[in-house]
Design a protein around this motif. Sequence first.
Motif, PDB file in Angstrom:
ATOM      1  N   UNK A   1       0.774  -1.247  -0.039  1.00 25.31           N
ATOM      2  CA  UNK A   1       0.145   0.015  -0.147  1.00 25.31           C
ATOM      3  C   UNK A   1       0.850   1.166   0.055  1.00 25.31           C
ATOM      4  N   UNK A   2       2.138   1.049   0.111  1.00 22.04           N
ATOM      5  CA  UNK A   2       3.206   2.312   0.195  1.00 22.04           C
ATOM      6  C   UNK A   2       3.697   2.433  -1.324  1.00 22.04           C
TER       7      UNK A   2
ATOM      8  N   UNK B   1       3.479   2.917  -5.356  1.00 20.83           N
ATOM      9  CA  UNK B   1       2.752   3.823  -6.183  1.00 20.83           C
ATOM     10  C   UNK B   1       2.827   3.141  -7.417  1.00 20.83           C
TER      11      UNK B   1
ATOM     12  N   UNK C   1       5.475   2.972  -9.714  1.00 20.39           N
ATOM     13  CA  UNK C   1       6.052   3.848 -10.623  1.00 20.39           C
ATOM     14  C   UNK C   1       6.881   2.842 -11.713  1.00 20.39           C
TER      15      UNK C   1
ATOM     16  N   UNK D   1      15.594  -0.797  -3.499  1.00 28.55           N
ATOM     17  CA  UNK D   1      15.347  -0.087  -2.306  1.00 28.55           C
ATOM     18  C   UNK D   1      16.007   1.305  -2.462  1.00 28.55           C
ATOM     19  N   UNK D   2      17.033   1.201  -3.082  1.00 30.80           N
ATOM     20  CA  UNK D   2      17.748   2.641  -3.065  1.00 30.80           C
ATOM     21  C   UNK D   2      17.194   3.484  -4.223  1.00 30.80           C
ATOM     22  N   UNK D   3      16.378   2.909  -5.260  1.00 33.31           N
ATOM     23  CA  UNK D   3      15.767   3.701  -6.289  1.00 33.31           C
ATOM     24  C   UNK D   3      14.098   4.127  -5.911  1.00 33.31           C
ATOM     25  N   UNK D   4      13.669   3.342  -4.940  1.00 38.92           N
ATOM     26  CA  UNK D   4      12.276   3.536  -4.728  1.00 38.92           C
ATOM     27  C   UNK D   4      12.097   4.723  -3.937  1.00 38.92           C
ATOM     28  N   UNK D   5      11.240   5.723  -4.844  1.00 43.35           N
ATOM     29  CA  UNK D   5      11.063   7.149  -4.058  1.00 43.35           C
ATOM     30  C   UNK D   5      10.081   7.018  -2.992  1.00 43.35           C
ATOM     31  N   UNK D   6       9.316   5.895  -2.689  1.00 42.24           N
ATOM     32  CA  UNK D   6       8.537   6.124  -1.579  1.00 42.24           C
ATOM     33  C   UNK D   6       8.967   5.012  -0.209  1.00 42.24           C
ATOM     34  N   UNK D   7      10.220   4.664  -0.434  1.00 40.05           N
ATOM     35  CA  UNK D   7      10.714   3.826   0.812  1.00 40.05           C
ATOM     36  C   UNK D   7       9.751   2.675   0.890  1.00 40.05           C
TER      37      UNK D   7
ATOM     38  N   UNK E   1      11.699  -2.832   1.748  1.00 39.72           N
ATOM     39  CA  UNK E   1      12.832  -2.895   2.770  1.00 39.72           C
ATOM     40  C   UNK E   1      13.311  -4.336   2.699  1.00 39.72           C
TER      41      UNK E   1
ATOM     42  N   UNK F   1      18.146  -2.926   4.246  1.00 40.98           N
ATOM     43  CA  UNK F   1      17.641  -1.758   4.005  1.00 40.98           C
ATOM     44  C   UNK F   1      16.278  -1.178   4.769  1.00 40.98           C
TER      45      UNK F   1
ATOM     46  N   UNK G   1       2.882   7.831   3.693  1.00 36.43           N
ATOM     47  CA  UNK G   1       2.929   7.963   1.991  1.00 36.43           C
ATOM     48  C   UNK G   1       2.869   9.234   1.697  1.00 36.43           C
TER      49      UNK G   1
ATOM     50  N   UNK H   1       3.683   9.165  -8.483  1.00 37.13           N
ATOM     51  CA  UNK H   1       4.299   7.781  -8.929  1.00 37.13           C
ATOM     52  C   UNK H   1       5.905   8.230  -9.718  1.00 37.13           C
ATOM     53  N   UNK H   2       6.799   7.916  -9.342  1.00 36.80           N
ATOM     54  CA  UNK H   2       8.193   8.150  -9.827  1.00 36.80           C
ATOM     55  C   UNK H   2       8.527   9.388  -9.770  1.00 36.80           C
TER      56      UNK H   2
ATOM     57  N   UNK I   1      10.942  11.842  -3.295  1.00 39.72           N
ATOM     58  CA  UNK I   1      10.727  10.927  -2.321  1.00 39.72           C
ATOM     59  C   UNK I   1      12.238  10.266  -1.994  1.00 39.72           C
ATOM     60  N   UNK I   2      13.159  10.076  -3.218  1.00 39.87           N
ATOM     61  CA  UNK I   2      14.424   9.442  -3.033  1.00 39.87           C
ATOM     62  C   UNK I   2      15.394  10.808  -2.279  1.00 39.87           C
TER      63      UNK I   2
ATOM     64  N   UNK J   1      14.580  10.719   1.362  1.00 37.08           N
ATOM     65  CA  UNK J   1      15.167   9.785   2.055  1.00 37.08           C
ATOM     66  C   UNK J   1      16.587   9.954   2.192  1.00 37.08           C
TER      67      UNK J   1
ATOM     68  N   UNK K   1      22.593   7.682  -7.040  1.00 36.56           N
ATOM     69  CA  UNK K   1      21.943   8.104  -5.717  1.00 36.56           C
ATOM     70  C   UNK K   1      23.200   7.901  -4.729  1.00 36.56           C
TER      71      UNK K   1
ATOM     72  N   UNK L   1       6.982   7.279 -15.526  1.00 35.18           N
ATOM     73  CA  UNK L   1       8.078   7.429 -14.890  1.00 35.18           C
ATOM     74  C   UNK L   1       9.524   6.917 -15.402  1.00 35.18           C
TER      75      UNK L   1
END
Lengths: 84, 247, 355, 233
Positions: free
Chosen positions: A10-11, A13, A15, A56-62, A65, B5, B15, B20-21, B25-26, B29, B184, B221
């Motif tokens: 649910x977290x 999106x 993308x 994980x590194x790429x995911x903009x929404x954390x 894990x 991670x 959230x 999306x994309x 967010x990155x 973090x 990143x 994205x």
Amino acid sequence: MSYLHVIDKDGCKGCGLCVIVCPKKVLEISEQVNTKGYFPAYQARPEDCIHCAMCCTMCPDVAITITEVAEEKDAPESTEETDG
Amino acid sequence: MGKTFQKPEALADQVTHYCPGCTHGVIHRLIAEVIDELGIRGRTVGVAPVGCAVLMYNYFTFDFMEASHGRAPAQATGLKRVRPDLVVFTYQGDGDLASIGMAEIVHAANRGEKFTTIFVNNAVYGMTGGQMAPTTMPGQRTTTSPFGRKVEEVGMPIRVSELLASLATPGYITRQTVLKPKYINRAKKAVKKAFQYQLDNTCFSFVEFVSTCPTNWGLTPVEAIKWAEEKMLPYYPLGEMKTPEEA
Amino acid sequence: MGKVLMKGNEAIGEAAIRAGCLNYFAYPITPQSEVAEYLSRRLPEAGGVFLQGESEVAVSYMILGAAAVGERVFTTSSSPGISLMSEGISYMVGMELPAVFVNIMRGGPGLGGILPSQADYLQATKGIGHGDCRLLALAPASVQEAAEMVMMAFPLAEKYKNPVIVLGDGLIGQMMEPVEFPDHLATEPPNKDDWAVNGMDTRNSSRRNLLRSLYLDPEVLNQHNLNLRQKYERMKKEEIRFEAYNTETDYKALIVSYGTMSRVCRTAIDQLKAQGLEVGMIRPQTVFPFPEGAIEEAAEKESCEAVASIEMSMGQMVEDVQRSVKGKRPVSWFGKCGGEVPTPEEVIEFVKTIV
Amino acid sequence: MKTKSIQLEGIVIIAGNYGSGKTEISINLAIDRKNAGVAVRVADLDLVNPYFRTREARQLLSKLGIELALPPDELLQADLPILSPLISGMIRQPGQLALIDVGGDDAGATVLATLADAFAGRDYQMLQVVNPLRPNSDTISGCLNIRNEIEAAAKMTISGIVGNANLIDETTPEDIIRGYDFVKQLSDESGLPLHFITASVALLPEINLNRIACPVLAIRRQLVPPWKKADKI
């Protein structure tokens, strides 16, 4: 040592950025909608996952894990929380 | 060889409202990870911009405040001057920083204010609906440049990092991106370095991010990542523009 | 320290330091630049922060930033500069942050001139910033009072978590008068840990603070504005200040005047008395909240035939005077706004036309 | 008893810290010397103050036959550092007495350095006006500090002191005497001569002039706020 790779369904999106960065092509976008209305990513081929954490590194929404788990039996090693 | 991670402590369990994309967010973090690693969450104050990141304060677990459009560097100046022991950063987009707030960022950098600015450049106004920004690429269509950015009318996109690096005051100025994991990891090092310069009271520190806006660019994205790499990176080269050691 | 001779602008700077405010950000503009010049020497020796910003816009946000961590902070400017600061002022009202702004008014509109004026009355009392935005506005009539009002402005700003404006005219800033600072002035600012973004470690708390003025939910924003309104209403109950002059007589006319203009009116009233015509005066010391009750009561006095608002603006305060008098007496306006202060003779001449 | 007469000739620059009373002294000194039969010229060189400058008294001074060097009429109220060419002319040909009223502090005295060519090789006196009832000039060291700053900014040398102790309307005779003692001490410690002190006309009868060894310039206040009348000349 074993690892637990979890995609927070649910977290996510949906993308798809994790899909393109995965060196082992483990991930795909699900056909099923999550509670937010997105089509989340899931581990289509969890057995190929090397826990490199690129996704994980790429995911903009954390939303992804990876945690370490005790190496007892076969720890559930994939996307329990997703519909994968 | 596996890695663990997890969500950093400085990041709230929320959230985000980002599309999306969206790479905000990155970048969020990375900031949170750096704050955790430096152990400075209890003395950090973030200054949120006007722009897509206007609600970013919801996504962090330390003190935060809003700024009005473009004024975050002036606000951070006030904060940091009266409480030099706090760790202060502003987070600003291209409309905010490079257009309405150009005076504030140039003067804060030139005074050598000891705070950190994270500048997210996605070549378009996000929040107000995809209008042309000072960093919009030549020919790029936006809602206020429907036929593409005409250089003969509005000039070339502003390279803010290069502009700030031209100031004689010592500073740390770098351009990074989060388009791929390899970028990143480098970007995180830059963010950490920027905060470290602040902690050491060395100089003003500034990290520009070449970023994406799939929604306003009208791309998926994945396409947006490709577009940014192909169109933006050649014009906005990555790397350190200036370090205080050079001065 | 006994009495010393000081220029209004110097006294304003010194007063802030003595009120415990050691943070000042400003941008030069005539006729108040002496405050910055004075503090650029005084603050470093007092261990404070002095910074000349790149514009009044930036300065208003430096003030906002410093206020946000719970430190006493102030700035001074003059009319065009206050217009530029009005953006930051609105954000501070929205975020409920205390700070002190001093406006040493010059002529307008636009660049206007550099001589004294009171033409920012409506701006200060009604339209300082966008949104439902009000400031407590103190209006000194002497160098001594300017110093005292700057000193009282800080605790007032903190009491209401709202900026306070001290509304002086150019003459208040530029003239020299003896001034005496009370011995013990600085009050401790109230505990700000429930709102200041001063870092969780400072507060020894695991709860983070957030300062904002953005409320996207209309109900929440409405409630926020109702809360602000309650503060303004409380100011009207608790903070009205005024001075009555010659009101113990059976005056035939009542003058309402503030700041420098009221000093001229005072001379005019003394001279009229000598000529056998009694005139009373109410001098608002707060122009927001406005002493409407006192003015109404004074206008109702049986001997009083007419009320005049005398101001160095083209009829701004007169609107508040009319509102206060409620049609019980005719209200007229007299003033000048080019930088020349009306003379006592001109005031006398005018008063004679209304009685 | 009659006070001693002030002896000043040639170029006399009136300097001092902000609000020390330079302008009021320039106006009153000009009138005093004019009444003594001296040909007086006055230059308003205050480029740093927006209000209360010598130019406010221009009508009075010209009526008395005192020649003035001011910026052009249309720029008299301008917030601009206008340096009239009349001033360097006056320095080159000062006549019997040319008073130059500069702005306060080192900031106000800086303009003198611009006029170095005009001053070159000419004798001048530069007087430091001291009001011990002003902050910063209430101690000997404060006055010496101001002197140093003014000299550095003007690239010229202060040659004498004028005592101007006052709290405007609230000045007492004791303030004048204490102020005199203060500037006397300043004169002794600095080696600079004390040229004169001031006292308002109204206070003069209450002051024991035997106590004062230097001349006393009677001040008829001209720079008053709009609700007050200037003293009659």
